[in-house]
Design an enzyme around this catalytic site. Structure first.
Site, short mmCIF file in Angstrom:
data_model
loop_
_atom_site.label_atom_id
_atom_site.label_comp_id
_atom_site.label_asym_id
_atom_site.label_seq_id
_atom_site.Cartn_x
_atom_site.Cartn_y
_atom_site.Cartn_z
N MET A 77 0.84 -1.20 0.00
CA MET A 77 0.00 0.00 0.00
C MET A 77 0.87 1.25 0.00
O MET A 77 0.60 2.21 -0.72
CB MET A 77 -0.94 0.00 1.21
N HIS A 78 1.94 1.24 0.78
CA HIS A 78 2.87 2.38 0.83
C HIS A 78 3.54 2.57 -0.53
O HIS A 78 3.66 3.71 -1.01
CB HIS A 78 3.92 2.15 1.92
N ALA A 79 3.96 1.48 -1.17
CA ALA A 79 4.60 1.57 -2.48
C ALA A 79 3.64 2.16 -3.51
O ALA A 79 4.02 3.02 -4.31
CB ALA A 79 5.09 0.19 -2.92
#
Length: 110
Positions: free
Chosen positions: A82-84
């Site tokens: 999700m961060h990527a």
């Protein structure tokens, strides 16, 4: 893009590669704006070209991830993924905004 065998990478390594390349692009985009502010128009343009290359690599990584899932391989959702994804999408948005700003500044001779 460097020749990377995605089959040998863990999902975490692939996510970090996506973060790395989109992060490099983000840094170059911000630096381009700073260079333009200092009057270094050619350097600003050069940095945006470099950022585009980093984003191309990011896009290739992302596309390979999507292809993997589309071929039936289970992709486990994780906070790192999700961060990527967030990193890539916000960098793409930032790139479009900075390009528009620099075009406007050039048009107005600022």
């Amino acid at each position: 893009m460097e020749n990377i065998d995605f089959e040998t990478l863990t999902p975490e390594q692939t996510n970090f590669m996506l973060i790395l390349h989109s992060g490099n692009a983000r840094s170059k985009i911000i630096q381009a704006l700073r260079e333009y502010r200092e009057g270094n128009v050619d350097e600003a343009d050069n940095l945006l070209v470099q950022a585009e290359e980093d984003l191309r690599v990011s896009h290739d990584i992302h596309f390979k991830m999507i292809q993997k899932e589309a071929s039936g391989e289970k992709v486990e959702f994780a906070l790192l993924l999700m961060h990527a994804e967030d990193h890539l999408m916000s960098t793409l948005t930032m790139k479009e905004l900075v390009k528009e700003l620099l075009d406007l500044f050039k048009q107005k001779n600022l």
